[in-house]
Write a protein that holds these residues in place. Structure first.
Motif, PDB file in Angstrom:
ATOM      1  N   VAL A   7      52.522  33.133  37.184  1.00 57.49           N
ATOM      2  CA  VAL A   7      51.555  32.143  37.673  1.00 57.49           C
ATOM      3  C   VAL A   7      50.552  32.819  38.596  1.00 57.49           C
ATOM      4  O   VAL A   7      49.326  32.645  38.465  1.00 57.49           O
ATOM      5  N   TYR A  23      49.743  24.412  35.962  1.00 58.57           N
ATOM      6  CA  TYR A  23      50.960  25.058  35.457  1.00 58.57           C
ATOM      7  C   TYR A  23      51.896  24.046  34.795  1.00 58.57           C
ATOM      8  O   TYR A  23      52.000  22.892  35.220  1.00 58.57           O
ATOM      9  N   LEU A  52      55.190  26.078  44.152  1.00 59.69           N
ATOM     10  CA  LEU A  52      53.898  26.103  43.462  1.00 59.69           C
ATOM     11  C   LEU A  52      52.739  25.829  44.409  1.00 59.69           C
ATOM     12  O   LEU A  52      51.616  26.280  44.164  1.00 59.69           O
ATOM     13  N   VAL A 101      47.642  27.079  42.295  1.00 64.41           N
ATOM     14  CA  VAL A 101      47.383  26.241  41.123  1.00 64.41           C
ATOM     15  C   VAL A 101      46.787  24.910  41.567  1.00 64.41           C
ATOM     16  O   VAL A 101      47.046  24.430  42.670  1.00 64.41           O
ATOM     17  N   VAL A 156      50.174  20.603  38.421  1.00 63.39           N
ATOM     18  CA  VAL A 156      51.414  20.965  37.733  1.00 63.39           C
ATOM     19  C   VAL A 156      51.829  19.799  36.843  1.00 63.39           C
ATOM     20  O   VAL A 156      51.815  18.642  37.265  1.00 63.39           O
TER      21      VAL A 156
END
Length: 246
Positions: free
Chosen positions: A189, A202, A215, A220, A223
């Protein structure tokens, strides 16, 4: 619609096969578990729980079979939040049809990877914010055609190519962990997020609230959560607390 800069959107998945909402293990046909008959009803339930975007995948289309556009239209008629959708979009004409009926963000996979110039053409016409490309990684290489064919490129390499050709975002799925409910790997990632300037969403292996916390620190912009919220491993309302970045 662009991604908010101060959030990591938690996006519930509605995967459609044979007109029903299902979950697959690592995207393999035959592993599907039917969640409920009516995908539009499922999508509405996530909207009612304050989802700000719904992630819809036409699995039949992804595997080269009939497309579930009538089901997609019912979802669009049922919910008011934006829909991002992928699966089986193999022609510019079909891509335009989906954008024209109201899909907010289209997820292009095989077609984009095989012909990046088509992404640029659609981006020029509809705006790059409405075009996301799907980079599905298996054994560190991008796979296409429903995860059945491996390319020679890594996700960061392909991401840079597609960013240069008008993509407004990337959906990154790690097929190695998809649907297994065993967590995810942070390193792939980070490699992708650091390689591109466009938003990255993601997907794959999200199992616990702790995964969402991890995360938050990767950069990012969103998600996608599927199996974990359907099987009760993650409470969706509690998951939403991780939308706000630390």
């Amino acid at each position: 619609m662009s991604f908010p800069e101060d959030k990591m959107l938690i996006i519930p998945a509605v995967d459609i096969k044979n007109g029903k909402c299902v979950q697959l293990v690592q995207g393999k046909p035959g592993t599907e578990q039917i969640i409920i008959e009516n995908p539009a009803k499922v999508a509405k339930s996530w909207e009612d729980k304050n989802a700000s975007t719904i992630h819809v995948i036409d699995l039949d289309g992804a595997f080269g079979e009939k497309k579930n556009i009538d089901v997609v239209k019912k979802i669009l008629d049922t919910v008011s939040v934006p829909i991002q959708m992928g699966g089986g979009i193999r022609s510019k004409e079909y891509a335009k049809k989906l954008l024209d009926i109201g899909i907010e963000r289209l997820i292009l996979g095989t077609m984009a990877i095989e012909n990046p110039l088509l992404v640029q053409e659609l981006s020029d016409e509809y705006g790059k914010e409405r075009l996301m490309v799907s980079l599905d990684s298996k054994d560190s290489k991008v796979v296409i055609k429903g995860w059945t064919e491996k390319t020679s490129k890594t996700a960061p390499e392909m991401g840079q190519i597609l960013e240069d050709n008008g993509a407004g975002g990337i959906l990154f799925t790690n097929v190695d962990v998809e649907g297994l409910l065993n967590g995810f790997y942070v390193e792939p990632v980070l490699e992708l997020v650091n390689a591109v300037k466009i938003p990255v969403v993601y997907s794959g292996g999200i199992t616990t609230l702790d995964d969402l916390k991890k995360l938050q620190n990767t950069g990012v912009n969103g998600v996608v959560v599927g199996s974990a919220i359907y099987k009760g491993n993650i409470n969706f309302e509690k998951a939403l607390q991780y939308e706000k970045l630390p």
